[in-house]
Design a protein around this motif. Sequence first.
Motif, PDB file in Angstrom:
ATOM      1  N   UNK A  78       0.830  -1.205   0.000  1.00  0.00           N
ATOM      2  CA  UNK A  78       0.000   0.000   0.000  1.00  0.00           C
ATOM      3  C   UNK A  78       0.864   1.253   0.000  1.00  0.00           C
ATOM      4  N   UNK A  79       2.033   1.198   0.633  1.00  0.00           N
ATOM      5  CA  UNK A  79       2.923   2.356   0.663  1.00  0.00           C
ATOM      6  C   UNK A  79       3.477   2.671  -0.721  1.00  0.00           C
ATOM      7  N   UNK A  80       3.938   1.654  -1.455  1.00  0.00           N
ATOM      8  CA  UNK A  80       4.519   1.929  -2.780  1.00  0.00           C
ATOM      9  C   UNK A  80       3.435   2.331  -3.772  1.00  0.00           C
ATOM     10  N   UNK A  81       2.242   1.774  -3.624  1.00  0.00           N
ATOM     11  CA  UNK A  81       1.139   2.136  -4.514  1.00  0.00           C
ATOM     12  C   UNK A  81       0.747   3.597  -4.290  1.00  0.00           C
ATOM     13  N   UNK A  82       0.678   4.016  -3.032  1.00  0.00           N
ATOM     14  CA  UNK A  82       0.236   5.378  -2.724  1.00  0.00           C
ATOM     15  C   UNK A  82       1.219   6.424  -3.234  1.00  0.00           C
ATOM     16  N   UNK A  83       2.471   6.030  -3.421  1.00  0.00           N
ATOM     17  CA  UNK A  83       3.501   6.969  -3.861  1.00  0.00           C
ATOM     18  C   UNK A  83       3.717   6.955  -5.368  1.00  0.00           C
ATOM     19  N   UNK A  84       2.941   6.163  -6.105  1.00  0.00           N
ATOM     20  CA  UNK A  84       3.223   5.945  -7.523  1.00  0.00           C
ATOM     21  C   UNK A  84       2.413   6.840  -8.451  1.00  0.00           C
ATOM     22  N   UNK A  85       1.594   7.717  -7.920  1.00  0.00           N
ATOM     23  CA  UNK A  85       0.876   8.664  -8.756  1.00  0.00           C
ATOM     24  C   UNK A  85      -0.092   8.036  -9.749  1.00  0.00           C
ATOM     25  N   UNK A  86      -0.800   6.988  -9.342  1.00  0.00           N
ATOM     26  CA  UNK A  86      -1.786   6.365 -10.207  1.00  0.00           C
ATOM     27  C   UNK A  86      -1.228   5.389 -11.208  1.00  0.00           C
ATOM     28  N   UNK A  87       0.069   5.065 -11.102  1.00  0.00           N
ATOM     29  CA  UNK A  87       0.680   4.113 -12.034  1.00  0.00           C
ATOM     30  C   UNK A  87       0.665   2.681 -11.518  1.00  0.00           C
ATOM     31  N   UNK A  88       0.415   2.508 -10.219  1.00  0.00           N
ATOM     32  CA  UNK A  88       0.414   1.186  -9.606  1.00  0.00           C
ATOM     33  C   UNK A  88      -0.870   0.978  -8.808  1.00  0.00           C
ATOM     34  N   UNK A  89      -1.338  -0.267  -8.805  1.00  0.00           N
ATOM     35  CA  UNK A  89      -2.483  -0.701  -8.000  1.00  0.00           C
ATOM     36  C   UNK A  89      -2.041  -1.967  -7.274  1.00  0.00           C
ATOM     37  N   UNK A  90      -2.595  -2.231  -6.101  1.00  0.00           N
ATOM     38  CA  UNK A  90      -2.186  -3.383  -5.311  1.00  0.00           C
ATOM     39  C   UNK A  90      -3.270  -4.425  -5.142  1.00  0.00           C
ATOM     40  N   UNK A  91      -2.836  -5.685  -5.096  1.00  0.00           N
ATOM     41  CA  UNK A  91      -3.661  -6.816  -4.690  1.00  0.00           C
ATOM     42  C   UNK A  91      -2.951  -7.478  -3.515  1.00  0.00           C
ATOM     43  N   UNK A  92      -3.591  -7.493  -2.356  1.00  0.00           N
ATOM     44  CA  UNK A  92      -2.926  -7.933  -1.143  1.00  0.00           C
ATOM     45  C   UNK A  92      -2.970  -9.430  -0.914  1.00  0.00           C
ATOM     46  N   UNK A  93      -2.475  -9.817   0.251  1.00  0.00           N
ATOM     47  CA  UNK A  93      -2.500 -11.198   0.727  1.00  0.00           C
ATOM     48  C   UNK A  93      -3.476 -11.315   1.896  1.00  0.00           C
TER      49      UNK A  93
END
Length: 324
Positions: free
Chosen positions: A102-117
């Motif tokens: 969630x940290x790297x996604x929030x810093x990516x400016x809409x270029x990344x989305x996350x699917x968790x475990x």
Amino acid sequence: MISAPLTDGVIDVHSHWLPAELFDLPPGAPYGPMWDRDGELCLGDIPLSIPTRAMSDIPAILADMRAAGVGVRVLSAPPFAFPVQGTAGAASYVAAFNDALSAVVSEAGGRLVGLGLVSLDDPERARAQLERLARTDGMAGVAIPPLLGGRSLDQDPLRRILTDAEDLGLAVLVHPMQLPRPEWTDHYLSNLIGNPVESATAVASLILGGVKERLPRLRICFVHGGGCAPGLLGRWTHGWHTRADVRRHSTRPPDEVFGELFFDTVTHDPELLRLLTAHAAKAGVVCGSDYPFDMAQRDPVRFATTHGPDAGALISNARAFLGL
């Protein structure tokens, strides 16, 4: 949830990321640990034939996205990081991964989305983890294996996770585990045959078990084009019409339900992608890459748009899968 707008371009729903601090993998993992050997990533004694930076370094991942013409990449854990053993400490690993992602996604400016475990062995804990994912901006859902303890998506605990994901509006990505079998020890057959068979087993279990009928709002995607499923769909449908034991848990034939699922484009075969596109609904095919593994589709956007839906359809389909 995803509240911020995504960047323009084709969305790759199937790619992997794991921070270096979690390379040890969850307690009880059947493989591993992961480690770096002169810039190459290894899993236990097995070289993975990929640069370590491609798995863990966000600037490198974003650079590779630009080179491949990918607008948005959906990151999930590599399958050997799934907490499949239910060992003490796995929940801490899940929390650490979800927080890091969630940290790297929030810093990516809409270029990344996350699917968790989630913790696969504990339904109540998994529910709480899913609820947290549903509240976390940039996290669209969860990635799970197709098989667990000899059971698939039509039986608990995986069925319970699907039920909770539908209830919470979360997307589900199903990724095979490359489970070992003695007849597949040579020639990388545990991947070349095992992965497609695992995926097809999960698709069949979901359909013939009546799970999708009972969870009509479930957004679920099977990677690697659904494995063997497109080539077996006619056989499943024939069996459903012919045998009462095949259809006893479902009311609709497989070729009808198949069109309500999502599948990615990682088929490595233009004809198989065309077959998948013919069988799936027009809105059911999404772009995938399997980045950064050696079995990845190296030019995912070009391959998908040349042999499958156009870019506009791929973007629209991926947004639907992600719940946008």
